[in-house]
Scaffold this active site. Structure first.
Site, mmCIF file in Angstrom:
data_model
loop_
_atom_site.group_PDB
_atom_site.id
_atom_site.type_symbol
_atom_site.label_atom_id
_atom_site.label_comp_id
_atom_site.label_asym_id
_atom_site.label_seq_id
_atom_site.Cartn_x
_atom_site.Cartn_y
_atom_site.Cartn_z
ATOM 1 N N ASP A 1 42.796 35.945 56.287
ATOM 2 C CA ASP A 1 42.456 36.946 57.280
ATOM 3 C C ASP A 1 41.452 37.865 56.584
ATOM 4 O O ASP A 1 41.458 37.974 55.367
ATOM 5 C CB ASP A 1 43.735 37.695 57.651
ATOM 6 C CG ASP A 1 43.459 38.939 58.440
ATOM 7 O OD1 ASP A 1 42.667 38.848 59.386
ATOM 8 O OD2 ASP A 1 44.018 39.985 58.106
ATOM 9 N N CYS B 1 53.451 52.358 29.475
ATOM 10 C CA CYS B 1 53.609 52.588 30.910
ATOM 11 C C CYS B 1 54.955 53.246 31.193
ATOM 12 O O CYS B 1 55.050 54.171 31.991
ATOM 13 C CB CYS B 1 53.563 51.280 31.669
ATOM 14 S SG CYS B 1 52.124 50.286 31.362
ATOM 15 N N CYS C 1 53.975 47.781 30.021
ATOM 16 C CA CYS C 1 54.096 47.988 28.580
ATOM 17 C C CYS C 1 54.967 49.198 28.275
ATOM 18 O O CYS C 1 55.382 49.915 29.173
ATOM 19 C CB CYS C 1 52.726 48.180 27.949
ATOM 20 S SG CYS C 1 51.920 49.651 28.586
ATOM 21 N N ASP D 1 47.747 39.900 56.796
ATOM 22 C CA ASP D 1 48.545 41.114 56.703
ATOM 23 C C ASP D 1 48.857 41.775 58.029
ATOM 24 O O ASP D 1 49.765 42.582 58.115
ATOM 25 C CB ASP D 1 47.842 42.143 55.814
ATOM 26 C CG ASP D 1 46.734 42.828 56.561
ATOM 27 O OD1 ASP D 1 45.980 42.124 57.248
ATOM 28 O OD2 ASP D 1 46.636 44.054 56.480
#
Lengths: 55, 724
Positions: free
Chosen positions: B444, B43, B40, B623
């Protein structure tokens, strides 16, 4: 119909002007962040003048 | 506790291995940060002001479209500082490798296409003004004049703006293939030629506006396609952190930094605490703890002493180790893993996209249909060349896949924009379509459904003085548990106690003196505490002992994503290298029906291959290094941004934020987009079914062509925008 002799060049010239402006904005990177630019207008901090590239 | 000892997803994993590997920041260079959570106007200004306040920062600019901030700063400012600053004001940030070269490259191509769109658009509008006059009834000299002016505008425009199609068509023809650009180039050239001929002959019909419109719409499709691809590619490139594989070789009492390739079996290598082990080897000196979770998924650190075997890719935690190289480069376990990934990737069948299939079926029909029209009309009209050529050209331009060229890119652009806003980056162009076919999702555990960082869960059980001593001791260590403890204690607003003589005993813990009595924080046996069932750190204050236990924080959105995927009717699996109780507990907590513990990297991949052999399409979310083979074996794969470099490289999509919930959205959006793509194909097919017969019987005028082309392009684009 003689007016066409003026109108056609005028319309072409105006179109070319727009095209030139488009090229200019393209080179200045004005389409790099369309979303951010749209939101920045809501920003309440005002600058006295536009920021320069070299700043 | 699970997966405690993952090193923090550091801004520059390579820096740990090679401190000298970050020359990017030398001369106050630009830093790039990825900010997945900004959305926004507030931000933008918070982030820009926050960064500007940071000492040494000259200027900072946020790009909301790309969710990035570029920062111009003194050489002393590191990305890690800025990330900490942003974290303080509530924004998650990751460093991006300013792959300046590749970025300017893609930018140049994109701008080139935009420029051609601009030219085509300008010419199209001007010619359209003239054409409307002709359609409205301009005759004789006026019509010829207008056609002539149109020709003067259209010919250079097509020559300039049509170049991407001409080039691509030529390239395909040289390789003796016919791609979609072949018929397009043919249509552009033939139509311009015949229109010019008609103009010079004072003919009634010229198709200049149709040619320009075709060029314009096709270029728009091409640009959308390019942008979606370039955005994903450049971001993926920049996400790949600098990882220069280097090692500290000890020879003749001095340490020199050398590339791993130069190491030979028998060399001695120093591995500092916090660094990744660069080679396979045997410990000759030093005691420490080793985190092998990246390779095996084991969560608990392993104590090493001289004589222990290490594998490349493990992370040394507490004390410096001297390692004798037993295998380097090609033979090391890290490299064997990379080879497995390469093998799995080449085994992944070459996926033909919907667009490819459509183009392959459609491309030859265009010139064939047009040729057919020419031949038939030559026969009907008894050799009227001009009439037959005109009808052939009208057929060509009507069948030219204006809407088809927009059908896929418009949807993909809408979908990837939507996914990007949700925090997902598409790295591979075909990923969206592959994702839509998924019926089984494999997760995972470590670092994917959990954050991979330990959080102390029993702080309230201890008196405040003990906590303050623990804080003082834990801040003296870089052990992950100690760091987690320090962060949690600081977050409670505690100040460290005055502890003197702080010393770290590698592999054991930290000790010091507090108010005249010895205090220790570390392993149970060393501290003198009784070992509890869960992993923890132990504190002794003279006679007293306290134990801190840890849990692995669940990744935000993990519960939602599992619930949402089950609601969508997907089969869920939890595949982890961790021990069975931890995996079972997690499966139970999240209500995942199928799970398997203790899976080695190859077993994970084999499991996925077995599922796929049964006809399932598998989405793998993982990951770690131990997931990479599985990630590349799966039909489609997603990894979080905190994942290891290799895992991100092997996956098709990258999750930018901490939240994993967008995975469920991605599946839903991908299915809707494939439905939209199909609808678009049907729409453009329908339009052809109506207009091609009109062209074939010779009733098609330039007005019809222009109408048909613009209506079909607009409906296709609007349909793409319906994507929710």
């Amino acid at each position: 119909m003689e007016v066409l002799a003026i109108l056609i060049p005028v319309s072409l010239f105006l179109g070319l002007l727009g095209l030139g402006a488009f090229f200019w904005t393209l080179r200045k990177g004005q389409y790099d962040d369309p979303e951010g630019d749209a939101r920045r207008i809501l920003n309440t901090d005002y600058d006295d003048r536009p920021k320069r590239d070299d700043e | 506790m699970t997966e405690a000892l993952r090193p923090p997803p550091s801004a520059c994993p390579g820096c740990a291995v090679a401190p000298a590997a970050a020359p990017v920041e030398d001369k106050g260079a630009r830093l790039l940060l990825s900010l997945p959570t900004i959305h926004c106007a507030g931000c933008i200004s918070t982030v820009e002001k926050g960064l500007a306040r940071h000492p040494g920062v000259r200027s900072a600019r946020v790009n909301l479209t790309l969710k990035r901030a570029s920062i111009d700063a003194e050489p002393t400012v590191s990305a890690a500082d800025l990330i900490a600053t942003l974290d303080g004001i509530g924004y998650e940030a990751h460093e991006l490798d300013p792959g300046v070269l590749s970025q300017t490259e893609t930018d140049r191509q994109g701008r080139d296409l935009l420029m051609r769109i601009g030219v085509a658009g300008f010419a199209m509008m001007n010619v359209m003004i003239l054409s409307i006059a002709v359609w409205a009834g301009a005759e004789d000299a006026t019509r010829d004049l207008f056609h002539l002016i149109s020709a003067v505008i259209a010919i250079p425009t097509v020559a300039f703006a049509g170049q991407p199609f001409f080039r691509s068509a030529l390239k395909a023809l040289r390789a003796r293939r016919l791609n979609m650009d072949g018929p397009i180039a043919l249509a552009l050239i033939l139509t311009v030629a015949i229109s010019l001929f008609e103009t010079l002959q004072s003919g009634q019909h010229a198709y200049f506006e149709a040619v320009l419109m075709l060029t314009f719409f096709l270029l728009v499709g091409r640009y959308l396609d390019h942008r979606a691809r370039a955005l994903a590619r450049s971001a993926a490139q920049e996400l790949a952190a600098l990882e220069v594989p280097r090692a500290l070789r000890i020879a003749g009492g001095t340490q020199t930094e050398v590339p791993i390739a130069q190491l030979a079996v028998g060399d001695l290598v120093l591995v500092r605490p916090g660094a990744r082990v660069p080679v396979d080897g045997e410990v000759t000196e030093g005691r420490s703890e080793i985190d092998r979770s990246l390779l095996t998924g084991e969560t608990l650190p392993v104590v090493t002493a001289p004589g222990a075997q290490l594998s490349a890719g493990e992370v040394n935690l507490t004390g410096p180790l001297t390692v004798r190289v037993t295998a380097a480069g090609r033979d090391s376990s890290l490299h064997r893993m990379a080879d497995l990934v390469a093998a799995a990737e080449s085994a992944r069948t070459r996926y033909t996209t919907l667009a490819d299939r459509a183009a392959r079926a459609y491309a030859p029909t265009i010139p064939l249909l047009s040729l057919g029209a020419f031949v038939v009309w030559m026969w009907i009209s008894g050799g009227d060349l001009r009439l037959s050529v005109n009808i052939a050209v009208a057929t060509l331009i009507i069948t030219c896949p204006c809407a088809l060229g927009l059908a896929v890119p418009a949807v993909v652009t809408a979908a990837s924009g939507r996914l990007f806003r949700k925090g997902l980056l598409i790295k591979d162009g075909t990923a969206l379509e592959r994702l839509a076919e998924v019926d089984t999702v494999v997760f995972d555990k470590t670092g994917t459904l959990t954050m991979g960082t330990p959080v102390p869960d029993n702080l309230d059980a201890h008196p405040e003085p003990a906590l303050r001593v623990a804080l003082a001791l834990s801040e003296a260590s870089s052990h992950p548990l100690a760091r987690a403890l320090a962060t949690a204690l600081r977050a409670r607003g505690l100040a460290p106690a005055q502890v003197d003589d702080l010393r770290e005993a590698p592999g054991y813990g930290v000790q010091g003196t507090w108010q005249g009595q010895p205090v220790k924080l570390g392993r149970a046996g060393w501290v003198g505490a009784t070992h509890a069932a869960t992993t923890g750190a132990y504190l002794s204050l003279g006679e007293d002992t306290h134990s801190f236990t840890f849990t692995d924080a669940l990744r935000p959105g993990a519960e939602e994503v599992v619930a949402a995927l089950q609601a969508q009717g997907k089969t869920l699996w939890l595949l982890s290298g961790d021990v069975a109780p931890a995996v079972e507990a997690m499966a139970h907590r999240l209500n995942i029906p199928h799970h398997r513990a203790g899976a080695l990297p190859t077993e994970k991949a084999a499991h996925i291959e077995a599922l796929q052999a049964q006809g399932h399409k598998v989405l793998m979310v993982g990951d770690g290094l131990n997931d990479t083979v599985a990630l590349s074996a799966a039909h489609v794969s997603i990894s979080p941004a905190s994942a290891l470099d290799a895992a991100r490289a092997a996956s098709d999509m990258v999750l930018l934020g901490r939240d994993i919930a967008p995975v469920a959205d991605a599946l839903r959006i991908s299915q809707t987009s494939v439905r939209r793509i199909r609808e678009n194909f049907w729409q453009s097919g329908l339009y052809n079914a109506v207009f091609v017969p009109i062209a074939l019987v010779g009733w098609c005028t330039p007005l019809w062509a222009a109408l048909a082309m613009s209506i079909s392009s607009i409906t296709v684009s609007l349909n793409a925008l319906r994507l929710k």
